[in-house]
Design an enzyme around this catalytic site. Structure first.
Site, short mmCIF file in Angstrom:
data_model
loop_
_atom_site.label_atom_id
_atom_site.label_comp_id
_atom_site.label_asym_id
_atom_site.label_seq_id
_atom_site.Cartn_x
_atom_site.Cartn_y
_atom_site.Cartn_z
N GLY A 70 7.52 1.59 4.49
CA GLY A 70 6.66 2.06 4.58
C GLY A 70 5.49 1.42 3.27
O GLY A 70 4.01 2.59 3.63
N LEU A 71 5.63 0.67 3.23
CA LEU A 71 4.90 0.01 1.84
C LEU A 71 4.02 -0.86 2.14
O LEU A 71 2.99 -1.74 1.38
CB LEU A 71 5.61 0.08 0.92
CG LEU A 71 6.75 0.45 0.29
CD1 LEU A 71 7.68 0.12 -0.70
CD2 LEU A 71 5.52 1.94 -0.43
N ASP B 13 -3.54 -1.16 6.41
CA ASP B 13 -2.14 -2.16 6.05
C ASP B 13 -3.27 -3.09 5.66
O ASP B 13 -2.95 -3.42 4.49
CB ASP B 13 -1.38 -1.80 6.45
CG ASP B 13 -0.20 -0.84 6.83
OD1 ASP B 13 -0.84 0.39 6.68
OD2 ASP B 13 1.38 -0.91 6.18
N SER C 29 4.82 -4.03 3.86
CA SER C 29 4.77 -5.73 3.48
C SER C 29 5.08 -6.41 4.01
O SER C 29 4.24 -7.46 4.11
CB SER C 29 6.49 -5.49 3.26
OG SER C 29 7.38 -4.64 4.11
N SER C 30 4.72 -6.03 5.62
CA SER C 30 4.62 -6.65 6.75
C SER C 30 2.70 -7.36 6.42
O SER C 30 2.67 -8.35 6.44
CB SER C 30 4.65 -6.21 8.01
OG SER C 30 3.59 -5.54 8.44
N ASN D 24 13.20 -14.25 0.84
CA ASN D 24 13.62 -12.47 0.82
C ASN D 24 14.61 -11.96 1.75
O ASN D 24 15.46 -11.44 2.46
CB ASN D 24 12.28 -11.58 0.64
CG ASN D 24 11.67 -11.41 -0.54
OD1 ASN D 24 11.12 -12.49 -1.12
ND2 ASN D 24 12.31 -10.40 -1.75
N LYS E 100 0.85 -1.20 0.21
CA LYS E 100 -0.33 -0.22 0.24
C LYS E 100 1.45 1.24 -0.06
O LYS E 100 2.03 1.01 0.49
CB LYS E 100 -0.73 -0.12 1.17
CG LYS E 100 -0.17 0.01 2.29
CD LYS E 100 -0.18 1.88 2.74
CE LYS E 100 -0.02 1.82 4.51
NZ LYS E 100 1.46 1.75 4.92
#
Length: 397
Positions: A143-144, A205, A146-147, A55, A13
């Site tokens: 801040g995208l 998120d 990922s978690s 990753n 996001k």
């Protein structure tokens, strides 16, 4: 339990507008970005549960009889409405895994989140032997979301494997999604995973990862936008580390020092978010280039507001300068102080412009991607429909 292998994914996001102002009860618009986390679940009969996160070079395995000793702590959980997360449950998992209390390494927290979801969802049935691989296009700590994408994928996969939600039919289609009630169950369990990883998340998120599209968040209430267009963007990671906690505290200090100045800025950011919501709905119904011009202006206005709040950074200024020199408009997304920025691409943006901008930004030392926002939420995939490199990443271990 479903006995077939499957692959699913969830998006990350970006915050389109409303960063920092949302802390003070203003509107924030969060929107799915089509950089996704992928998960492959494969039932097996070796008496083990294996989790691989290539990753982060994390590969762990447990014998089922070891995990069965933990199920009593999760037996009371409701599969449709998860019970509140108990600290003693997480502490028991830490002790089982030999993880010291207070260790907040992202890889460790991801493993703990998996164990909690696995044990909670299968506690009342026979623990299944599974091999799970999770791979992501999203950078961590940027801040995208990922978690959250990880938690959404894990919740959907385990609920699907446990037949808590339906195993979506894929005959004749490349991807499939679950119904609203099932998505709500996925979101609730993903939120539990997010709590383990982040402590006290807002829920935005994981909601974006579940439903996709765009969401409006205000004072703890999350509302999906009814109609959301898919917009092309450049997503840039300046790779400048920052602390969200410190940046939020800095805005709070500035507000206390200059309330007559900062409060109107927060109100104006709120107005930008409201205007953006209306424009997105208009683009979804009757798109025109004039709508994109408005979105560009909103990017410029909000970026200036965020600089006034003190969350800008020279790396973000450089991003805005490079893109503006090519007629494109950018703003930070997330906490600021470095981190990531987004650049809007109009439908008529020439491919040569995009190539030139990407090269200049990479010459600045940034990571850049051309992608879309307004991406669909958690989805089940036909393997043949996935790009070869993604399929290899999620199934090769």
């Amino acid at each position: 339990m479903a006995d077939q292998s499957f692959i699913l994914s969830a998006p990350g996001k970006v915050i389109l507008h409303g960063e920092h102002a949302v802390v003070y009860g203003k509107i924030a618009i969060a929107i799915g970005v089509n950089l996704r986390t992928f998960l492959r679940l494969q039932p097996c009969d070796n008496g083990k549960v294996t989790l691989s996160l290539p990753n982060t070079d994390t590969h762990v395995s447990w014998n089922l009889h070891e995990l069965e000793s933990l199920t009593s702590a999760y037996y009371q959980n409701d599969l449709v409405n998860p019970l509140p997360l108990l600290p003693e449950q997480i502490e028991k998992l830490r002790q089982f895994s030999g993880i010291p209390a207070g260790d907040a390494d992202t890889r460790i927290l991801a493993v703990l989140a998996f164990l909690y979801l696995y044990l909670s969802i299968f506690a009342k049935s026979r623990l299944p032997s599974l091999k799970i691989v999770v791979w992501s296009e999203l950078p961590t700590g940027a801040g995208l979301g990922s978690s959250a994408a990880y938690s959404v994928c894990m919740a959907a996969a385990l609920l699907n494997a446990g037949s808590v939600i339906s195993h979506c039919p894929l005959d004749g289609v490349e991807t499939a999604r679950w119904n609203e009630n099932e998505l709500d169950i996925i979101n609730k369990w993903a939120f539990q995973g997010e709590k383990i990883i982040h402590g006290n998340p807002s829920g935005v998120d994981n909601a974006v990862g579940t439903w996709g599209g765009a969401l409006k968040y205000k004072a703890g209430e999350i509302t999906p936008l009814k109609r959301v267009p898919v917009l092309r963007i450049l997503l840039t990671n300046t790779k400048v580390p920052r602390s969200t906690k410190i940046l939020v505290a800095g805005v709070r200090d500035r507000l206390k020092k200059f309330p007559g100045i900062i409060n109107p800025v927060l109100d104006s950011i709120d107005a930008v978010s409201c205007k953006c919501e209306h424009v997105l709905e208009e683009i979804a119904e009757h798109p025109s280039l004039s709508h994109y011009c408005v979105l560009e202006e909103l990017f410029d206005i909000n970026q200036q507001h965020l600089n006034v709040l003190g969350v800008g950074h020279p790396s973000l200024d450089r991003l805005c300068q490079v893109t503006l020199s090519h007629g494109l408009h950018s703003k930070l997304t997330g906490a600021g102080g470095g981190g990531c920025g987004i650049t809007l691409l109009r439908p008529d943006t020439d491919a040569s412009v995009i190539v030139a901008v990407l090269q200049e930004l990479r010459d600045c030392g940034y990571d850049c991607w051309e992608t879309n926002i307004g991406a669909p939420g958690v989805s089940l995939h036909v393997p043949s429909a996935l790009r070869e490199e993604i399929l290899h990443a999620v199934s090769g271990l």
